[in-house]
Write an enzyme that holds these catalytic residues in place. Structure first.
Site, PDB file in Angstrom:
ATOM      1  CE  LYS A   1     -40.313 -62.580 -46.888  1.00 37.41           C
ATOM      2  NZ  LYS A   1     -41.660 -62.054 -46.744  1.00 37.41           N
TER       3      LYS A   1
ATOM      4  CD  GLU B   1     -45.463 -53.727 -45.005  1.00 35.21           C
ATOM      5  OE1 GLU B   1     -46.307 -54.175 -45.789  1.00 35.21           O
ATOM      6  OE2 GLU B   1     -44.828 -54.428 -44.209  1.00 35.21           O
TER       7      GLU B   1
ATOM      8  CG  HIS C   1     -38.744 -57.540 -48.919  1.00 39.65           C
ATOM      9  ND1 HIS C   1     -38.630 -58.522 -49.871  1.00 39.65           N
ATOM     10  CD2 HIS C   1     -39.943 -57.773 -48.317  1.00 39.65           C
ATOM     11  CE1 HIS C   1     -39.711 -59.291 -49.852  1.00 39.65           C
ATOM     12  NE2 HIS C   1     -40.514 -58.866 -48.912  1.00 39.65           N
TER      13      HIS C   1
ATOM     14  CE  LYS D   1     -46.256 -56.579 -41.567  1.00 37.36           C
ATOM     15  NZ  LYS D   1     -46.452 -56.623 -43.027  1.00 37.36           N
TER      16      LYS D   1
ATOM     17  CE  LYS E   1     -42.019 -53.983 -54.010  1.00 37.28           C
ATOM     18  NZ  LYS E   1     -43.434 -53.691 -53.954  1.00 37.28           N
TER      19      LYS E   1
END
Ligand code: BG6
Length: 493
Positions: free
Chosen positions: A151, A219, A243, A343, A185
């Site tokens: 991606k 994150e 995601h 973030k 995952k």
């Protein structure tokens, strides 16, 4: 079928375009090393890294080893198997705009019609077309060839369709492996196991019993030197289009009729198509975009996004998004799904929280009567079911307690990194964990009007201090449905 054993892979040649890049050195080559260490790679399994840098094979191996030492835990780095792994690896300098360089690649690959050949494009999407043409003109594509793409696949529906059409000129859909590393995952695959391997949850997995669902991918990292890419992309395209939507889809799809790739992908596409569009005035009502300002994270000060290296001081790129999504289906109609990602948040945490409906009439004294299923995917894999029990003592007072499952304790084996699984599956020829072109298109179709709504609004994202859980507007968004984010809820541990 999803593989059920760690069987050996068929003979293969893996050509890694962008072989000296960050993804290749940090994730792909270590992942291949782990598969080699676990004896899953066949004797005839070669890795040919290609890139523009003028390096000898030896120099590339040294670079690869330096990166491996940094990204593989010392206890998992075994000198003997590392040595035999390196024997599989070759390096070739290729200028992808020069056709004669593909001829050089052809010589290195030689004539091995029995081998699977994977072209892994770990490069900018603007190069995909040229690479596909190059390998095709050099006669390197056969029925046993596959192409794998990283991606971002486009920046909107139109550009994604264009990329997919270009790929389709050379490769059949069955040969195209569009990567969303979240699907690799093990924790994400466990979501499917939880839903479709246990009869317990299915009757509850619907609007009659679920009040709301929150999905968070937080994150603590900031830009990590990727300003050039990130400022053009932003959190919606970087994390939500792929995601976050993948997690939502796996969580909400109907049970597939089998584990066959097409059966699973068909169900996923149906959910993406059933997402209620967020367009026009609804964009401002149902979404919040944020951008981090200076703050403190883990005791260290973080500079504001706009002051980070490579970011224009007037940037209005979002580093945080919260969305109230809805799915127009019999199963989910009316259930709010609160999605968020950001973030420079206080910690790395990927978590799904399913808040079930309260008891219709409470006869007990209790602080809250919402049963919750908390599925934490990162950093640790934990499932907790929050139920209520009478606390010790004289009073008939109910308190929340957790039924806990920690996968690290349940399974002693090392958790595979996502790319181990994805690379094995593409060599094996299993597309289950890769996106079909229709999935990518359906996701962009839902995202595009949100971007259009933000552009029409103009203005700048809400500010939030680095090291916090996002702008206040995101709490207001969810409060309108009578909900609170997990970290603001005293009853969620
Ligand atoms: C990538 C994004 O796809 O996923 C990054 O481009 C992000 O910005 C990363 O940091 C997160 O992945 P993970 O596996 O660390 O959760």
């Amino acid at each position: 079928m999803l593989n059920t054993s760690d069987t050996q892979l068929p003979p293969f040649d893996l050509v890694l375009f962008g072989g000296t890049g960050d993804l290749s050195l940090r994730k792909l080559l270590p992942a291949l090393y782990f598969r080699h260490h676990e004896a899953q790679l066949p004797k005839q399994g070669r890795i040919i890294a290609v890139a523009r840098s003028d390096l000898s094979r030896q120099q590339f191996i040294e670079k690869m080893e330096a990166a491996a030492q940094e990204h593989i835990k010392p206890e998992e780095f075994h000198r003997d198997t590392w040595g035999t792994f390196c024997e599989r690896v070759n390096y070739l300098r290729v200028d992808i705009t020069q056709q004669e360089d593909y001829e050089k690649l052809s010589e290195v690959l030689g004539d091995h019609p029995d081998r699977v050949r994977v072209f892994y494009l770990s490069t900018a999407p603007s190069l995909f077309k040229r690479i596909c043409q190059g390998v095709n003109e050099a006669g390197l594509v056969s029925e046993k060839s596959r192409v794998a793409l990283e991606k971002p696949l486009g920046r909107d529906l139109e550009s994604a369709l264009e990329i997919n059409d270009e790929l389709a000129e050379v490769f059949d859909e069955k040969q195209i492996y569009r990567i969303d590393h979240y699907l690799g995952k093990e924790t994400v695959q466990n979501l499917m196991a939880l839903r479709f391997g246990n009869a317990l949850f299915e009757p509850l997995w619907r609007r009659e019993h679920v009040r709301d669902i929150q999905i968070t991918i937080a994150e603590s990292l900031g830009l990590e030197g990727r300003a050039g890419y990130y400022d053009q992309i932003g959190a919606l395209r970087d994390m939500v289009q792929n995601h976050l939507l993948q997690l939502l889809v796996i969580l909400t799809m109907e049970p597939p009729i089998s584990i066959d790739p097409d059966a699973i992908r068909d169900e996923k596409i149906k959910v993406l198509r059933a997402l209620k569009p967020i367009a026009g005035k609804d964009v401002i009502k149902s979404t919040v975009r944020g951008q981090y300002k200076e703050g403190v994270l883990d005791g260290k000060s973080v500079v504001a996004y706009r002051n980070a290296d490579g970011v224009p001081p007037s940037s209005s790129t979002e580093t945080y998004v919260a969305i109230k999504a809805e799915i127009d289906s019999w199963r989910w109609k009316g259930v709010p799904f609160f999605l968020r990602t950001g973030k420079s948040m206080p910690e790395k945490r990927t978590e799904i929280i399913i808040n079930f409906r309260s008891v219709p009439h409470s006869i007990f004294e209790m602080p809250d009567s919402t049963n919750r299923l908390i599925i934490r995917l990162q950093p640790e894999e934990i499932i907790k079911l929050q139920i209520f029990a009478k606390g010790r003592g004289d009073a008939m007072r109910l308190l929340p307690v957790n039924l806990d499952l920690d996968f690290n304790q349940a399974f002693k084996k090392r958790q595979m990194i996502a790319y181990e699984r994805l690379l094995s599956d593409m060599i094996r020829g299993n597309q289950t964990l890769f996106n079909h072109r229709d999935e990518v298109a359906a996701a962009w179709k839902w995202i595009d009007p949100i971007i259009a709504g933000w552009e029409a609004e103009g203005g700048t994202p809400h500010q939030y201090a680095a090291g916090t859980w996002g702008p206040a507007a995101a709490s207001a968004l969810i409060a309108r449905d009578g909900c609170v984010w997990a970290e603001e809820n005293a009853h969620v541990e």
